[in-house]
Write a protein that holds these residues in place. Structure first.
Motif, PDB file in Angstrom:
ATOM      1  N   ALA A 110      31.248 -21.228 -18.311  1.00 34.81           N
ATOM      2  CA  ALA A 110      31.280 -20.801 -17.095  1.00 34.81           C
ATOM      3  C   ALA A 110      32.226 -21.447 -16.209  1.00 34.81           C
ATOM      4  O   ALA A 110      32.042 -22.677 -16.161  1.00 34.81           O
ATOM      5  CB  ALA A 110      29.831 -20.921 -16.600  1.00 34.81           C
ATOM      6  N   LEU A 111      33.146 -20.879 -15.394  1.00 35.60           N
ATOM      7  CA  LEU A 111      33.908 -21.459 -14.479  1.00 35.60           C
ATOM      8  C   LEU A 111      33.579 -21.368 -13.204  1.00 35.60           C
ATOM      9  O   LEU A 111      33.279 -20.051 -12.884  1.00 35.60           O
ATOM     10  CB  LEU A 111      35.420 -21.246 -14.744  1.00 35.60           C
ATOM     11  CG  LEU A 111      36.236 -21.776 -15.957  1.00 35.60           C
ATOM     12  CD1 LEU A 111      35.699 -20.714 -17.306  1.00 35.60           C
ATOM     13  CD2 LEU A 111      37.592 -21.537 -15.922  1.00 35.60           C
ATOM     14  N   GLY A 112      34.043 -22.257 -12.133  1.00 33.83           N
ATOM     15  CA  GLY A 112      33.812 -21.728 -10.881  1.00 33.83           C
ATOM     16  C   GLY A 112      33.527 -22.811  -9.871  1.00 33.83           C
ATOM     17  O   GLY A 112      33.843 -24.144 -10.071  1.00 33.83           O
ATOM     18  N   VAL A 153      33.380 -15.865 -21.577  1.00 36.72           N
ATOM     19  CA  VAL A 153      34.100 -17.016 -20.252  1.00 36.72           C
ATOM     20  C   VAL A 153      33.490 -16.142 -19.225  1.00 36.72           C
ATOM     21  O   VAL A 153      34.051 -15.047 -18.874  1.00 36.72           O
ATOM     22  CB  VAL A 153      35.409 -17.136 -20.444  1.00 36.72           C
ATOM     23  CG1 VAL A 153      35.863 -18.001 -19.192  1.00 36.72           C
ATOM     24  CG2 VAL A 153      35.493 -17.817 -21.783  1.00 36.72           C
ATOM     25  N   THR A 154      32.965 -16.918 -18.041  1.00 34.29           N
ATOM     26  CA  THR A 154      32.803 -16.300 -16.966  1.00 34.29           C
ATOM     27  C   THR A 154      33.553 -17.035 -15.825  1.00 34.29           C
ATOM     28  O   THR A 154      33.798 -18.214 -15.967  1.00 34.29           O
ATOM     29  CB  THR A 154      31.277 -16.415 -16.497  1.00 34.29           C
ATOM     30  OG1 THR A 154      30.752 -17.666 -16.304  1.00 34.29           O
ATOM     31  CG2 THR A 154      30.462 -15.621 -17.460  1.00 34.29           C
ATOM     32  N   CYS A 178      38.988 -15.686 -25.306  1.00 35.41           N
ATOM     33  CA  CYS A 178      37.809 -15.339 -25.639  1.00 35.41           C
ATOM     34  C   CYS A 178      37.605 -14.042 -26.043  1.00 35.41           C
ATOM     35  O   CYS A 178      38.275 -13.325 -25.846  1.00 35.41           O
ATOM     36  CB  CYS A 178      37.040 -15.763 -24.147  1.00 35.41           C
ATOM     37  SG  CYS A 178      37.505 -14.632 -22.764  1.00 35.41           S
ATOM     38  N   LYS A 179      36.276 -13.877 -26.557  1.00 34.14           N
ATOM     39  CA  LYS A 179      35.998 -12.270 -26.838  1.00 34.14           C
ATOM     40  C   LYS A 179      35.625 -11.566 -25.781  1.00 34.14           C
ATOM     41  O   LYS A 179      36.017 -10.331 -25.629  1.00 34.14           O
ATOM     42  CB  LYS A 179      34.626 -12.306 -28.011  1.00 34.14           C
ATOM     43  CG  LYS A 179      35.137 -13.073 -29.110  1.00 34.14           C
ATOM     44  CD  LYS A 179      33.917 -12.835 -30.104  1.00 34.14           C
ATOM     45  CE  LYS A 179      33.945 -13.297 -31.470  1.00 34.14           C
ATOM     46  NZ  LYS A 179      32.896 -13.383 -32.436  1.00 34.14           N
ATOM     47  N   GLN A 180      35.095 -12.032 -24.758  1.00 39.11           N
ATOM     48  CA  GLN A 180      34.787 -11.420 -23.232  1.00 39.11           C
ATOM     49  C   GLN A 180      34.729 -12.176 -22.206  1.00 39.11           C
ATOM     50  O   GLN A 180      34.173 -13.009 -21.963  1.00 39.11           O
ATOM     51  CB  GLN A 180      33.327 -10.689 -23.589  1.00 39.11           C
ATOM     52  CG  GLN A 180      32.903  -9.638 -22.370  1.00 39.11           C
ATOM     53  CD  GLN A 180      34.000  -8.488 -22.307  1.00 39.11           C
ATOM     54  OE1 GLN A 180      33.821  -7.662 -23.097  1.00 39.11           O
ATOM     55  NE2 GLN A 180      34.634  -8.544 -21.197  1.00 39.11           N
ATOM     56  N   LEU A 181      35.762 -11.771 -21.317  1.00 42.22           N
ATOM     57  CA  LEU A 181      36.111 -12.452 -19.912  1.00 42.22           C
ATOM     58  C   LEU A 181      35.104 -11.608 -19.135  1.00 42.22           C
ATOM     59  O   LEU A 181      35.077 -10.282 -18.924  1.00 42.22           O
ATOM     60  CB  LEU A 181      37.494 -12.348 -19.590  1.00 42.22           C
ATOM     61  CG  LEU A 181      37.633 -13.070 -18.275  1.00 42.22           C
ATOM     62  CD1 LEU A 181      37.186 -14.344 -18.374  1.00 42.22           C
ATOM     63  CD2 LEU A 181      39.111 -12.818 -17.864  1.00 42.22           C
ATOM     64  N   VAL A 182      34.376 -12.654 -18.117  1.00 42.40           N
ATOM     65  CA  VAL A 182      33.387 -11.562 -17.247  1.00 42.40           C
ATOM     66  C   VAL A 182      33.876 -12.104 -15.753  1.00 42.40           C
ATOM     67  O   VAL A 182      34.050 -13.459 -15.606  1.00 42.40           O
ATOM     68  CB  VAL A 182      32.140 -12.092 -17.569  1.00 42.40           C
ATOM     69  CG1 VAL A 182      31.172 -11.427 -16.308  1.00 42.40           C
ATOM     70  CG2 VAL A 182      31.380 -11.761 -18.788  1.00 42.40           C
ATOM     71  N   LEU A 183      34.060 -11.317 -14.966  1.00 44.42           N
ATOM     72  CA  LEU A 183      34.515 -11.361 -13.582  1.00 44.42           C
ATOM     73  C   LEU A 183      33.304 -11.076 -12.715  1.00 44.42           C
ATOM     74  O   LEU A 183      32.517 -10.054 -12.843  1.00 44.42           O
ATOM     75  CB  LEU A 183      36.062 -10.926 -13.420  1.00 44.42           C
ATOM     76  CG  LEU A 183      37.065 -10.993 -14.066  1.00 44.42           C
ATOM     77  CD1 LEU A 183      38.384 -10.280 -13.715  1.00 44.42           C
ATOM     78  CD2 LEU A 183      37.538 -12.737 -14.219  1.00 44.42           C
ATOM     79  N   MET A 184      33.424 -11.136 -11.308  1.00 49.01           N
ATOM     80  CA  MET A 184      32.586 -10.878 -10.522  1.00 49.01           C
ATOM     81  C   MET A 184      32.939 -10.384  -9.127  1.00 49.01           C
ATOM     82  O   MET A 184      34.033 -11.082  -8.588  1.00 49.01           O
ATOM     83  CB  MET A 184      31.271 -11.814 -10.465  1.00 49.01           C
ATOM     84  CG  MET A 184      30.645 -12.126 -11.613  1.00 49.01           C
ATOM     85  SD  MET A 184      28.973 -13.412 -11.362  1.00 49.01           S
ATOM     86  CE  MET A 184      28.785 -13.842 -13.064  1.00 49.01           C
TER      87      MET A 184
END
Length: 258
Positions: free
Chosen positions: A12-14, A79-80, A113-119
């Motif tokens: 998790a990044l942010g 990865v978020t 990464c296999k799946q990047l998640v943005l918001m």
């Protein structure tokens, strides 16, 4: 979307949103939605690993400079990335630069990464949201466009009625309560293809009588004294609440009950 997926790692990044501010544990540390999500994911994947590089107060350039390369090297399954909102709240904000930096972050993370998640980040209803809404929506349009280009998931917290409800925001009016963080974890959990534990996470709590006028004014005064004025002071002096603080969980290690 994959149903009942098994992911072996999460990074998790942010900024403070991902660090988990205002979801305080008895020992004084913060939990937050990313820790809650990691706990759920760990329960489905033996040997699950988790890192949280978030630090409160970080601007998008700092996230790119300090977190992105570290996260990419970890090559986690999920990865978020949530960043840029702190920039939009600054009096002087170059939205072109914010878009460019967010684009750089996504382009560097997506291949590793296999799946990047943005918001699309949540916003508390009120005058602050209205003042900065155009910048926020410009940021979210960039998020949507980048997700389409790079196969990232977008979790729409901004459009969830529950997360605009002031009752799910802490007294500082900048960070979600523990219940707000729980709902964000549920939203990401579902976006990753897991069966819902709370299908109505996006709905606001049951209606309650609003506080009396006197109580509201007293709360406004406490907010200004304890949170707004110190926040303005940091902006005027170029300081951040995260200055000198390390990442929350800097290494990708086997999950421990947090």
């Amino acid at each position: 979307m994959q149903t009942n997926p098994t992911y072996s790692s999460l990074v998790a990044l942010g900024d403070s949103f991902t660090e988990g501010m205002s979801d305080r544990l008895p020992d004084g540390t913060y939990r937050g939605w990313a820790d809650l999500l990691a706990a759920r994911m760990a329960a489905t994947a033996p040997g699950f690993q988790y890192a949280n590089l978030a630090v409160r107060g970080k601007l998008i350039r700092q996230i790119v400079d300090e977190q992105v390369e570290v996260a990419a090297a970890m090559r986690a399954d999920v990865v978020t990335l949530v960043g840029g909102l702190n920039d939009t709240l600054r009096p002087k904000c170059d939205m072109g630069q914010v878009r460019d930096l967010l684009t750089e972050a996504v382009e560097r993370l997506a291949p590793h990464c296999k799946q990047l998640v943005l918001m699309r980040s949540p916003g508390r209803r009120g005058p602050v949201l209205e003042r900065f809404r155009p910048r926020m929506e410009e940021l979210f349009a960039c998020v949507d466009e980048l997700a389409g280009r790079h196969g990232a998931l977008v979790v729409d917290l901004y459009g969830a009625p529950a997360l605009g409800d002031p009752r799910l925001w802490d007294v500082d009016r900048l960070h979600l309560t523990a219940e707000g963080h729980r709902r964000v974890a549920e939203a990401v959990w579902q976006a990753l293809g897991h069966p819902p534990e709370d299908p109505e996470w996006h709905l606001p709590p049951e209606a309650t009588l609003p506080p009396h006028w006197v109580a509201r004014r007293a709360a406004d005064a406490r907010f200004a004294r304890q949170h707004l004025l110190p926040w303005i002071g940091r902006r005027l002096t170029g300081r951040s609440s995260g200055d000198g603080l390390p990442p929350k969980r800097p290494e990708l290690l086997p999950y421990e009950d947090l």
